[in-house]
Design a protein around this motif. Structure first.
Motif, PDB file in Angstrom:
ATOM      1  N   VAL A 130     -18.753 129.104  37.885  1.00 22.30           N
ATOM      2  CA  VAL A 130     -18.849 127.981  37.659  1.00 22.30           C
ATOM      3  C   VAL A 130     -18.310 127.271  36.140  1.00 22.30           C
ATOM      4  CG1 VAL A 130     -20.559 125.971  37.368  1.00 22.30           C
ATOM      5  CG2 VAL A 130     -20.943 127.783  39.011  1.00 22.30           C
ATOM      6  N   PHE A 131     -18.655 128.028  35.234  1.00 20.67           N
ATOM      7  CA  PHE A 131     -18.018 127.726  33.922  1.00 20.67           C
ATOM      8  C   PHE A 131     -16.798 128.491  33.676  1.00 20.67           C
ATOM      9  CE2 PHE A 131     -22.670 127.581  33.814  1.00 20.67           C
ATOM     10  CZ  PHE A 131     -22.946 126.307  33.117  1.00 20.67           C
ATOM     11  N   VAL A 132     -16.023 127.679  33.151  1.00 19.64           N
ATOM     12  CA  VAL A 132     -14.131 128.406  32.794  1.00 19.64           C
ATOM     13  C   VAL A 132     -14.639 129.623  31.919  1.00 19.64           C
ATOM     14  CG1 VAL A 132     -12.033 128.034  31.759  1.00 19.64           C
ATOM     15  CG2 VAL A 132     -13.293 126.239  32.950  1.00 19.64           C
TER      16      VAL A 132
ATOM     17  N   GLU B 164      -2.432 128.720  29.660  1.00 15.80           N
ATOM     18  CA  GLU B 164      -1.431 128.963  28.782  1.00 15.80           C
ATOM     19  C   GLU B 164       0.043 128.841  29.388  1.00 15.80           C
ATOM     20  OE1 GLU B 164      -1.545 130.075  25.728  1.00 15.80           O
ATOM     21  OE2 GLU B 164      -3.629 129.636  25.784  1.00 15.80           O
ATOM     22  N   GLU B 165      -0.029 129.016  30.784  1.00 14.27           N
ATOM     23  CA  GLU B 165       1.025 128.759  31.472  1.00 14.27           C
ATOM     24  C   GLU B 165       1.510 127.022  31.317  1.00 14.27           C
ATOM     25  OE1 GLU B 165       4.248 130.389  34.390  1.00 14.27           O
ATOM     26  OE2 GLU B 165       3.580 130.668  32.340  1.00 14.27           O
ATOM     27  N   HIS B 166       0.317 126.548  31.769  1.00 11.82           N
ATOM     28  CA  HIS B 166       0.437 125.091  31.421  1.00 11.82           C
ATOM     29  C   HIS B 166       1.030 124.477  30.350  1.00 11.82           C
ATOM     30  CE1 HIS B 166      -0.979 120.705  31.274  1.00 11.82           C
ATOM     31  NE2 HIS B 166      -0.622 120.856  32.477  1.00 11.82           N
ATOM     32  N   ARG B 167       0.528 124.865  29.398  1.00 16.45           N
ATOM     33  CA  ARG B 167       0.771 124.702  27.937  1.00 16.45           C
ATOM     34  C   ARG B 167       2.569 125.039  27.577  1.00 16.45           C
ATOM     35  NH1 ARG B 167      -4.226 127.219  24.470  1.00 16.45           N
ATOM     36  NH2 ARG B 167      -5.655 125.511  24.695  1.00 16.45           N
ATOM     37  N   LYS B 168       2.832 125.997  28.277  1.00 16.02           N
ATOM     38  CA  LYS B 168       4.246 126.297  28.061  1.00 16.02           C
ATOM     39  C   LYS B 168       5.080 125.588  28.542  1.00 16.02           C
ATOM     40  CE  LYS B 168       3.247 131.504  26.883  1.00 16.02           C
ATOM     41  NZ  LYS B 168       3.467 132.777  27.375  1.00 16.02           N
TER      42      LYS B 168
ATOM     43  N   ALA C 147     -12.929 124.020  41.929  1.00 16.26           N
ATOM     44  CA  ALA C 147     -12.082 123.029  41.488  1.00 16.26           C
ATOM     45  C   ALA C 147     -10.555 123.421  41.949  1.00 16.26           C
ATOM     46  CB  ALA C 147     -12.238 122.617  39.957  1.00 16.26           C
ATOM     47  N   GLY C 148     -10.203 124.472  41.544  1.00 14.94           N
ATOM     48  CA  GLY C 148      -9.052 125.003  41.862  1.00 14.94           C
ATOM     49  C   GLY C 148      -8.581 125.299  43.329  1.00 14.94           C
ATOM     50  N   GLU C 149      -9.530 125.463  44.038  1.00 16.11           N
ATOM     51  CA  GLU C 149      -9.410 125.437  45.633  1.00 16.11           C
ATOM     52  C   GLU C 149      -9.247 124.106  45.778  1.00 16.11           C
ATOM     53  OE1 GLU C 149     -11.472 127.312  49.500  1.00 16.11           O
ATOM     54  OE2 GLU C 149     -12.471 127.503  47.775  1.00 16.11           O
TER      55      GLU C 149
ATOM     56  N   ARG D 194     -13.851 120.565  35.637  1.00 11.72           N
ATOM     57  CA  ARG D 194     -13.295 120.483  36.874  1.00 11.72           C
ATOM     58  C   ARG D 194     -11.809 119.320  36.969  1.00 11.72           C
ATOM     59  NH1 ARG D 194     -17.315 118.811  39.411  1.00 11.72           N
ATOM     60  NH2 ARG D 194     -18.101 120.882  40.384  1.00 11.72           N
ATOM     61  N   SER D 195     -12.283 118.276  36.256  1.00 12.96           N
ATOM     62  CA  SER D 195     -11.126 117.270  36.106  1.00 12.96           C
ATOM     63  C   SER D 195      -9.827 117.727  35.446  1.00 12.96           C
ATOM     64  CB  SER D 195     -11.758 116.130  35.372  1.00 12.96           C
ATOM     65  OG  SER D 195     -10.625 115.212  35.434  1.00 12.96           O
ATOM     66  N   GLN D 196     -10.067 118.654  34.390  1.00 18.09           N
ATOM     67  CA  GLN D 196      -9.042 119.162  33.584  1.00 18.09           C
ATOM     68  C   GLN D 196      -8.373 120.231  34.303  1.00 18.09           C
ATOM     69  OE1 GLN D 196     -11.385 120.423  30.291  1.00 18.09           O
ATOM     70  NE2 GLN D 196     -10.727 118.982  28.850  1.00 18.09           N
ATOM     71  N   ALA D 197      -8.917 121.192  35.037  1.00 17.33           N
ATOM     72  CA  ALA D 197      -8.554 122.372  35.900  1.00 17.33           C
ATOM     73  C   ALA D 197      -7.760 121.555  37.035  1.00 17.33           C
ATOM     74  CB  ALA D 197      -9.471 122.975  36.474  1.00 17.33           C
ATOM     75  N   ARG D 198      -8.172 120.548  37.688  1.00 19.07           N
ATOM     76  CA  ARG D 198      -7.367 119.878  38.927  1.00 19.07           C
ATOM     77  C   ARG D 198      -5.872 119.366  38.301  1.00 19.07           C
ATOM     78  NH1 ARG D 198     -10.815 117.575  43.643  1.00 19.07           N
ATOM     79  NH2 ARG D 198      -8.611 117.493  44.609  1.00 19.07           N
ATOM     80  N   ARG D 199      -6.000 118.797  37.181  1.00 18.17           N
ATOM     81  CA  ARG D 199      -4.954 118.413  36.716  1.00 18.17           C
ATOM     82  C   ARG D 199      -3.675 119.574  36.202  1.00 18.17           C
ATOM     83  NH1 ARG D 199      -8.447 114.905  33.866  1.00 18.17           N
ATOM     84  NH2 ARG D 199      -8.103 116.040  32.004  1.00 18.17           N
ATOM     85  N   ILE D 200      -4.274 120.483  35.621  1.00 16.44           N
ATOM     86  CA  ILE D 200      -3.498 121.587  35.192  1.00 16.44           C
ATOM     87  C   ILE D 200      -2.738 121.994  36.681  1.00 16.44           C
ATOM     88  CG2 ILE D 200      -3.741 124.144  34.524  1.00 16.44           C
ATOM     89  CD1 ILE D 200      -5.646 123.144  32.556  1.00 16.44           C
ATOM     90  N   LEU D 201      -3.537 122.312  37.484  1.00 12.93           N
ATOM     91  CA  LEU D 201      -2.800 122.815  38.692  1.00 12.93           C
ATOM     92  C   LEU D 201      -1.805 122.118  39.584  1.00 12.93           C
ATOM     93  CD1 LEU D 201      -5.743 125.272  40.418  1.00 12.93           C
ATOM     94  CD2 LEU D 201      -4.159 125.724  38.408  1.00 12.93           C
TER      95      LEU D 201
END
Length: 392
Positions: A56-58, A380-384, A110-112, A325-332
């Motif tokens: 549930v928690f990152v 980290e991959e998203h940041r790079k 959220a990722g799923e 959840r919102s941040q995670a979905r944007r990253i993916l």
């Protein structure tokens, strides 16, 4: 009364009677086939990556919250204990429990959800199917085959531990299962073994209990707020009565411990009652029963529904969880679109898998790459990829 090992029941699976592996192998001199499956899962790269995948928690929010790895270990512990107490094959139940979350992407549900959105035009995404693909294709550790070449019984449990799945085969996201089943029949129209059903119920027991524990520890609700929830409330009150001066943190753990015990006892009683009523006498009879053999009682199901309603309202929809959840979905989403548009920015191994494929094939490779990421690696991959100042 001291614990004594129960007699093996007639409907337990027997490793010596296994239907074998898709690629035949010589037997191990030190382990049963089901124990060998368990060890292959434990040594798999996908299993190690569960240590930094969200429940549930990152995963980076705190060392005390559950991850997919700690959750899988808790499910496996409950499954092994429950299977042993019921006279079933504990190795098989433990194996399926350890494998059940291998296909989960980073950032939990959220990722799923986001991969389902991104893959909608390309066949969809289902974490159960992804788990199956991990153990039959994506793990590459052996010279003779892709995947882990698990026994028929383990594969059956991985894909249908919640019941028959033949009605799912028309979904594009289940194409991998249809193709595998055409070459290696998993009897997708029947129930799975009692051991697989134990693994499924152990998942329910584990995550409901540790979500209570993590929710209180994270401060999204207080222990007192759970007193009116039927499944956990009586255990909180009983623990307080027994230990009136107990530290609140220890009291929480005691209440959760008691709730786990109550749920395990309920499954045992209901399962033994169903087995006696239906006169279940073989593993085949379990598969042909027409419904689950291993189950909660009706009362427990009703109490669980109230606990889940509380957790949904107070934890899963909490603003902190919603923000993550919102941040995670944007990253993916951003990584998926970038990899689809510019596949040459994928790591060399993954670019080689995507090169020359049509758009649907490329999307599946991109999805496999993202689904295998841990929370930390995805961040980290998203940041790079999107912030040159941190690129190296």
């Amino acid at each position: 009364m001291a614990f004594s090992l129960p007699a093996r029941v007639a409907y337990a699976e027997d490793a010596q009677a296994s239907r074998g592996r898709k690629v035949p192998e010589a037997p191990s001199r030190t382990r049963t086939d089901f124990a060998r499956d368990r060890d292959r899962i434990i040594h798999a790269s996908a299993f190690r990556r569960l240590k930094e995948k969200t429940q549930v928690f990152v995963a980076h929010e705190g060392d005390h919250f559950r991850t997919r790895l700690t959750h899988s270990l808790e499910v496996a512990q409950i499954a092994r204990s429950l299977a042993t107490a019921l006279g079933l094959d504990a190795d098989l139940a433990e194996t399926i429990a350890l494998a059940h979350d291998l296909g989960h992407p980073p950032f939990g549900h959220a990722g799923e959800d986001e991969l389902q959105v991104q893959m909608q035009p390309f066949g969809g995404f289902d974490h159960n199917v992804q788990t199956f693909r991990v153990v039959t294709k994506l793990e590459r550790r052996y010279p003779r085959f892709d995947g882990l070449n698990l026994t028929w019984e383990t594969l059956e449990g991985v894909i249908k531990h919640n019941g028959p799945v033949v009605d799912q085969l028309a979904k594009p996201s289940w194409r991998a299962i249809s193709e595998f089943d055409a070459d290696y029949d998993l009897r997708l129209d029947t129930w799975a073994s009692a051991e697989a059903q134990v693994a499924a119920l152990s998942d329910d027991i584990a995550y409901n209990n540790h979500d209570v524990d993590d929710g209180v520890a994270a401060g999204v609700f207080q222990l007192d707020e759970l007193i009116q929830v039927p499944l956990i409330g009586p255990h909180i009150l009983a623990a307080r009565a027994d230990y009136p001066d107990c530290d609140p943190g220890i009291l929480r753990l005691e209440a959760v411990r008691r709730m786990i015990g109550a749920m395990v006892d309920d499954v045992m009683a209901e399962t033994e009652s169903r087995a006696a009523t239906a006169k279940v006498g073989s593993p085949e009879a379990v598969r042909m029963l027409g419904g689950p053999l291993v189950a909660f009682s009706r009362t427990m199901i009703e109490d669980l529904a109230q606990l889940r309603l509380f957790l949904t309202e107070r934890m899963y929809r909490h603003w902190r969880v919603n923000r993550t959840r919102s941040q995670a979905r944007r990253i993916l989403a951003e990584m998926f679109q970038l990899f689809m548009g510019e596949p040459d920015v994928l790591p060399a191994e993954w670019y080689a898998r995507a090169e020359g494929r049509d758009e649907t094939g490329r999307a599946r490779v991109v999805c496999d790459y993202i689904a295998g990421m841990t929370d930390r690696f995805a961040i980290e991959e998203h940041r790079k990829l999107f912030h040159l100042d941190v690129w190296n």
